[in-house]
Design an enzyme around this catalytic site. Structure first.
Site, PDB file in Angstrom:
ATOM      1  N   GLY A 251      10.049 -87.015  53.124  1.00  0.00           N
ATOM      2  CA  GLY A 251       9.135 -87.685  52.209  1.00  0.00           C
ATOM      3  C   GLY A 251       9.807 -88.106  50.906  1.00  0.00           C
ATOM      4  CG  HIS A 252       7.347 -89.928  47.842  1.00  0.00           C
ATOM      5  ND1 HIS A 252       6.362 -90.748  47.396  1.00  0.00           N
ATOM      6  CD2 HIS A 252       6.808 -88.684  47.844  1.00  0.00           C
ATOM      7  CE1 HIS A 252       5.286 -90.051  47.115  1.00  0.00           C
ATOM      8  NE2 HIS A 252       5.536 -88.798  47.388  1.00  0.00           N
ATOM      9  CG  ASN A 253      10.307 -88.640  44.265  1.00  0.00           C
ATOM     10  OD1 ASN A 253       9.294 -89.293  44.519  1.00  0.00           O
ATOM     11  ND2 ASN A 253      11.179 -89.013  43.341  1.00  0.00           N
TER      12      ASN A 253
END
Length: 348
Positions: A251-253
């Site tokens: 997922g993002h980050n």
């Protein structure tokens, strides 16, 4: 045994040379002149083949006609006299290095296919390779010795470092990728992260702009059909030497540390971090905003909902220390058996 239609041997090579390559020792130095052309499973090994034997049962199944085997010092005495024997503290590592020496990657043939689409503002090193159907966007950079496979898309501004290999049908956008990275077929890198906010019942969800990047560091390996979302503002990072199996979602980050190993179908929630040299078995789920320490081991199908300290070993959902997980399993089985007996029926 490797099929010659797909894998070309550079052998034969002498066992003395292969022992040096693998960091192994010949049990009988006189065997150093024996020539090896391939590697094989033990039971089917032929006179020109080297096998890997990590257990007594593997040694027992080893063909007496095998050319050689690599094993541990403890097991060397079990190897048939007719088979040349190499020993190593880590025989699997020795075997991997020997196999790589016998079957090196095919040399890159530089060039750009006539059927590739390359933006005039893209920067291509002279010795890179761009296959048919590939698309290279404006201001993208493809480094020396890099390879872009058929029908892969390298988006505007993307950087591919030296000797990075992108297999067929990969899409990469908003990403900076280091040297010697391997990205297997069908991977998706740099697409929007899963970010949204509920505005109202009438308007529904509003997407939060995903304005970050993906950064993949040197020597990472990204499995087939794995998806890595770009950060919302900062970067999603895959650390140096990390190995992601097929069908992993990041997922993002997320921050994946150096030399982390994630097995197939793992899912890592947004803004989580995984410390260096940690491993996760197949189908592990890590919730968002979780911190996993260094050198952690997470059992297959575990669900991690709390932070893990360095060196943690956990299993189950929610994930708990392995010893506790095993006690819980035993207690649950005993409870089920008691209930089955109380009900007059046998527990299934």
């Amino acid at each position: 045994m490797p099929d010659s239609r797909f894998f070309s041997s550079r052998g034969p090579l002498s066992l003395a040379v292969l022992a040096e390559v693998g960091g192994a020792q010949l049990v009988r130095p006189d065997d150093g002149d024996r020539l090896i052309d391939t590697v094989s499973e033990g039971p089917t090994a032929t006179a020109d083949a080297l096998a890997y034997c990590a257990s007594k049962s593997a040694v027992r199944r080893l063909a007496v006609d095998a050319g050689a085997c690599v094993t541990t010092g403890v097991l060397a005495a079990e190897v048939p006299r007719s088979v040349a024997c190499l020993t190593a503290a880590n025989p699997r590592l020795a075997f991997a290095r020997i196999a790589a020496a016998l079957f090196p990657a095919l040399p890159l043939q530089p060039g750009v296919s006539e059927r590739a689409v390359v933006d005039p503002d893209a920067s291509l090193a002279q010795d890179c390779r761009i296959e048919a159907g590939a698309v290279i966007g404006a201001n993208a950079e493809v480094g020396a010795g890099a390879w872009v496979g058929p029908n892969s898309t390298i988006g505007p501004g993307v950087v591919l470092g030296p000797r990075t290999r992108v297999d067929a049908n990969v899409t990469i956008v908003c990403a900076v990728i280091g040297a010697d990275v391997r990205i297997h077929a069908g991977a998706r890198i740099g697409q929007d992260g899963f970010g949204f906010v509920l505005a109202s019942k009438d308007e529904g969800h509003v997407r939060v702009p995903q304005l970050g990047r993906v950064r993949i560091e040197d020597r990472a390996d990204i499995g087939a059909n794995t998806c890595i979302d770009r950060g919302a503002l900062g970067d999603t990072v895959i650390g140096e030497g990390a190995f992601l199996d097929n069908l992993v979602h990041v997922g993002h980050n997320v921050q994946v540390g150096p030399h982390v190993v994630l097995a197939g179908q793992c899912g890592i929630g947004g803004s989580s971090s995984i410390g260096a040299f940690s491993t996760a078995g197949g189908q592990v789920g890590i919730a968002d905003h979780i911190t996993v320490g260094h050198k952690c081991q997470i059992g297959g199908q575990a669900g991690v909902t709390r932070d893990l300290d360095d060196d943690a070993k956990v299993a189950g959902t929610p994930a708990v220390p392995v010893a506790r997980y095993l006690r819980q399993a035993v207690a649950l089985e005993r409870l089920a058996n008691r209930r089955g007996q109380a009900g007059g029926g046998a527990a299934s």
